[in-house]
Design a protein around this motif. Structure first.
Motif, PDB file in Angstrom:
ATOM      1  N   PRO A  13      52.392 -55.350  86.233  1.00  0.00           N
ATOM      2  CA  PRO A  13      51.019 -54.670  86.419  1.00  0.00           C
ATOM      3  C   PRO A  13      50.167 -55.648  86.906  1.00  0.00           C
ATOM      4  O   PRO A  13      49.295 -55.397  87.679  1.00  0.00           O
ATOM      5  CB  PRO A  13      50.642 -54.798  84.679  1.00  0.00           C
ATOM      6  CG  PRO A  13      52.051 -54.453  84.131  1.00  0.00           C
ATOM      7  CD  PRO A  13      53.087 -55.269  84.842  1.00  0.00           C
ATOM      8  N   TRP A  14      50.227 -56.974  86.603  1.00  0.00           N
ATOM      9  CA  TRP A  14      49.431 -57.979  87.273  1.00  0.00           C
ATOM     10  C   TRP A  14      49.560 -57.754  88.777  1.00  0.00           C
ATOM     11  O   TRP A  14      48.621 -57.851  89.568  1.00  0.00           O
ATOM     12  CB  TRP A  14      49.980 -59.412  86.919  1.00  0.00           C
ATOM     13  CG  TRP A  14      49.279 -60.528  87.445  1.00  0.00           C
ATOM     14  CD1 TRP A  14      47.988 -61.214  87.033  1.00  0.00           C
ATOM     15  CD2 TRP A  14      49.458 -60.883  88.714  1.00  0.00           C
ATOM     16  NE1 TRP A  14      47.705 -62.227  88.043  1.00  0.00           N
ATOM     17  CE2 TRP A  14      48.433 -62.001  88.985  1.00  0.00           C
ATOM     18  CE3 TRP A  14      50.478 -61.003  89.724  1.00  0.00           C
ATOM     19  CZ2 TRP A  14      48.473 -62.840  90.103  1.00  0.00           C
ATOM     20  CZ3 TRP A  14      50.354 -61.522  90.718  1.00  0.00           C
ATOM     21  CH2 TRP A  14      49.579 -62.566  91.035  1.00  0.00           C
ATOM     22  N   PHE A  15      50.846 -57.884  89.163  1.00  0.00           N
ATOM     23  CA  PHE A  15      51.016 -57.865  90.500  1.00  0.00           C
ATOM     24  C   PHE A  15      50.166 -56.550  91.395  1.00  0.00           C
ATOM     25  O   PHE A  15      49.737 -56.603  92.440  1.00  0.00           O
ATOM     26  CB  PHE A  15      52.617 -57.840  90.930  1.00  0.00           C
ATOM     27  CG  PHE A  15      52.926 -57.649  92.505  1.00  0.00           C
ATOM     28  CD1 PHE A  15      52.913 -59.027  93.133  1.00  0.00           C
ATOM     29  CD2 PHE A  15      53.270 -56.758  93.211  1.00  0.00           C
ATOM     30  CE1 PHE A  15      53.405 -59.184  94.351  1.00  0.00           C
ATOM     31  CE2 PHE A  15      53.344 -56.748  94.539  1.00  0.00           C
ATOM     32  CZ  PHE A  15      53.496 -57.865  95.028  1.00  0.00           C
ATOM     33  N   PHE A  16      50.470 -55.329  90.796  1.00  0.00           N
ATOM     34  CA  PHE A  16      50.090 -54.252  91.406  1.00  0.00           C
ATOM     35  C   PHE A  16      48.347 -54.272  91.501  1.00  0.00           C
ATOM     36  O   PHE A  16      47.745 -53.771  92.289  1.00  0.00           O
ATOM     37  CB  PHE A  16      50.686 -52.868  91.052  1.00  0.00           C
ATOM     38  CG  PHE A  16      52.081 -52.740  91.370  1.00  0.00           C
ATOM     39  CD1 PHE A  16      51.928 -52.314  92.595  1.00  0.00           C
ATOM     40  CD2 PHE A  16      53.116 -52.935  90.790  1.00  0.00           C
ATOM     41  CE1 PHE A  16      53.110 -52.054  93.370  1.00  0.00           C
ATOM     42  CE2 PHE A  16      54.322 -52.673  91.230  1.00  0.00           C
ATOM     43  CZ  PHE A  16      54.408 -52.273  92.810  1.00  0.00           C
ATOM     44  N   GLN A  17      47.992 -55.014  90.079  1.00  0.00           N
ATOM     45  CA  GLN A  17      46.304 -54.942  90.423  1.00  0.00           C
ATOM     46  C   GLN A  17      45.910 -55.957  91.372  1.00  0.00           C
ATOM     47  O   GLN A  17      44.893 -55.153  91.863  1.00  0.00           O
ATOM     48  CB  GLN A  17      45.839 -55.447  88.871  1.00  0.00           C
ATOM     49  CG  GLN A  17      44.521 -55.491  88.968  1.00  0.00           C
ATOM     50  CD  GLN A  17      43.978 -56.779  87.939  1.00  0.00           C
ATOM     51  OE1 GLN A  17      44.679 -56.981  86.830  1.00  0.00           O
ATOM     52  NE2 GLN A  17      42.825 -57.320  88.139  1.00  0.00           N
ATOM     53  N   TYR A  18      46.451 -56.687  91.756  1.00  0.00           N
ATOM     54  CA  TYR A  18      46.266 -57.756  92.688  1.00  0.00           C
ATOM     55  C   TYR A  18      46.559 -57.265  93.963  1.00  0.00           C
ATOM     56  O   TYR A  18      45.780 -57.574  95.086  1.00  0.00           O
ATOM     57  CB  TYR A  18      46.487 -59.235  92.507  1.00  0.00           C
ATOM     58  CG  TYR A  18      45.900 -59.982  91.372  1.00  0.00           C
ATOM     59  CD1 TYR A  18      44.504 -60.581  91.617  1.00  0.00           C
ATOM     60  CD2 TYR A  18      46.276 -59.872  90.292  1.00  0.00           C
ATOM     61  CE1 TYR A  18      43.825 -60.991  90.869  1.00  0.00           C
ATOM     62  CE2 TYR A  18      45.150 -60.313  89.181  1.00  0.00           C
ATOM     63  CZ  TYR A  18      44.147 -61.201  89.512  1.00  0.00           C
ATOM     64  OH  TYR A  18      43.452 -61.617  88.573  1.00  0.00           O
ATOM     65  N   CYS A  66      48.262 -66.248  92.944  1.00  0.00           N
ATOM     66  CA  CYS A  66      49.649 -66.029  91.977  1.00  0.00           C
ATOM     67  C   CYS A  66      48.983 -66.004  90.576  1.00  0.00           C
ATOM     68  O   CYS A  66      47.666 -65.950  90.558  1.00  0.00           O
ATOM     69  CB  CYS A  66      50.165 -67.666  92.310  1.00  0.00           C
ATOM     70  SG  CYS A  66      49.488 -68.738  91.469  1.00  0.00           S
ATOM     71  N   ASP A  67      49.943 -65.731  89.665  1.00  0.00           N
ATOM     72  CA  ASP A  67      49.657 -65.608  88.323  1.00  0.00           C
ATOM     73  C   ASP A  67      49.615 -66.899  87.801  1.00  0.00           C
ATOM     74  O   ASP A  67      50.655 -67.474  87.694  1.00  0.00           O
ATOM     75  CB  ASP A  67      50.645 -64.522  87.659  1.00  0.00           C
ATOM     76  CG  ASP A  67      50.190 -64.371  86.242  1.00  0.00           C
ATOM     77  OD1 ASP A  67      49.344 -64.988  85.643  1.00  0.00           O
ATOM     78  OD2 ASP A  67      50.828 -63.495  85.479  1.00  0.00           O
ATOM     79  N   PRO A  68      48.603 -67.496  87.493  1.00  0.00           N
ATOM     80  CA  PRO A  68      48.525 -69.000  86.845  1.00  0.00           C
ATOM     81  C   PRO A  68      49.205 -69.123  85.496  1.00  0.00           C
ATOM     82  O   PRO A  68      49.615 -70.164  84.967  1.00  0.00           O
ATOM     83  CB  PRO A  68      47.081 -69.226  87.057  1.00  0.00           C
ATOM     84  CG  PRO A  68      46.305 -67.957  87.237  1.00  0.00           C
ATOM     85  CD  PRO A  68      47.200 -66.964  87.481  1.00  0.00           C
ATOM     86  N   THR A  69      49.247 -67.959  84.940  1.00  0.00           N
ATOM     87  CA  THR A  69      50.158 -68.241  83.557  1.00  0.00           C
ATOM     88  C   THR A  69      51.603 -67.831  83.683  1.00  0.00           C
ATOM     89  O   THR A  69      52.415 -68.469  82.719  1.00  0.00           O
ATOM     90  CB  THR A  69      49.804 -66.987  82.591  1.00  0.00           C
ATOM     91  OG1 THR A  69      50.218 -65.607  83.091  1.00  0.00           O
ATOM     92  CG2 THR A  69      48.335 -66.782  82.505  1.00  0.00           C
ATOM     93  N   VAL A  70      52.236 -67.621  85.029  1.00  0.00           N
ATOM     94  CA  VAL A  70      53.654 -67.766  85.117  1.00  0.00           C
ATOM     95  C   VAL A  70      53.942 -69.174  85.848  1.00  0.00           C
ATOM     96  O   VAL A  70      53.557 -69.477  86.808  1.00  0.00           O
ATOM     97  CB  VAL A  70      54.076 -66.717  85.993  1.00  0.00           C
ATOM     98  CG1 VAL A  70      55.506 -66.723  86.329  1.00  0.00           C
ATOM     99  CG2 VAL A  70      53.771 -65.370  85.372  1.00  0.00           C
ATOM    100  N   ASP A  71      54.681 -70.074  85.103  1.00  0.00           N
ATOM    101  CA  ASP A  71      54.993 -71.511  85.644  1.00  0.00           C
ATOM    102  C   ASP A  71      55.561 -71.328  87.013  1.00  0.00           C
ATOM    103  O   ASP A  71      55.089 -72.307  87.844  1.00  0.00           O
ATOM    104  CB  ASP A  71      55.598 -72.161  84.609  1.00  0.00           C
ATOM    105  CG  ASP A  71      54.841 -72.742  83.309  1.00  0.00           C
ATOM    106  OD1 ASP A  71      53.671 -72.220  83.135  1.00  0.00           O
ATOM    107  OD2 ASP A  71      55.517 -72.960  82.109  1.00  0.00           O
TER     108      ASP A  71
END
Length: 154
Positions: free
Chosen positions: A78-83, A18-23
């Protein structure tokens, strides 16, 4: 030195990205980690926040995990598509044997425009969410622990 893996008695490992920067995403992923571990006796690993070696750890997790679940609902695209690309191409990128189970968990509307390879299951996050909806992802991993236990006596 298999200390990490040993503590779950050799159960399958799931890398829950998950993106740890998104609460909101992080909180959901944390709750999901708890429920999968309690229910399935599998080890669930989450990304760490703000670690200098985050990228190396990410690649290491992709290299060793039995299953990988990418969760992103509020994460930036962009985060989602990279991962997403990492998950889809992990075996090629890391020259590893096939990951037993790969899935993307996101909102129903976001699944519509995802072109995922056949190896990646797409699971819409139901509301309220139930771990049962992850069944297509979890089932192949259960067979790992079952077959592992059968050979332990030799």
């Amino acid at each position: 030195g298999r200390t990490d893996a040993a503590k779950t008695a050799g159960g399958p490992t799931i890398y829950l990205i998950c993106d740890p920067t998104v609460d909101e995403d992080r909180d959901f992923a944390f709750a999901l980690e708890q429920s999968i571990e309690q229910r399935e006796k599998m080890q669930v690993l989450l990304p760490q926040k703000d670690v200098p070696s985050a990228h190396e750890r990410h690649q290491q997790m992709l290299r060793v995990c039995d299953g990988v679940l990418l969760y992103g609902e509020k994460a930036p695209e962009p985060w989602f598509f990279q991962y997403f690309t990492d998950v889809a191409r992990a075996e090629k990128l890391l020259k590893r044997p096939p990951i037993r189970s790969k899935a993307i968990l996101t909102s129903e509307e976001d699944l519509g425009d995802l072109a995922a390879p056949a190896s990646v299951r797409l699971i819409g996050r139901s509301n309220p969410f139930s771990v049962e909806s992850l069944e297509p992802f979890l089932a192949p991993l259960r067979s790992v622990s079952a077959s592992g236990a059968a050979h332990a006596g030799n």
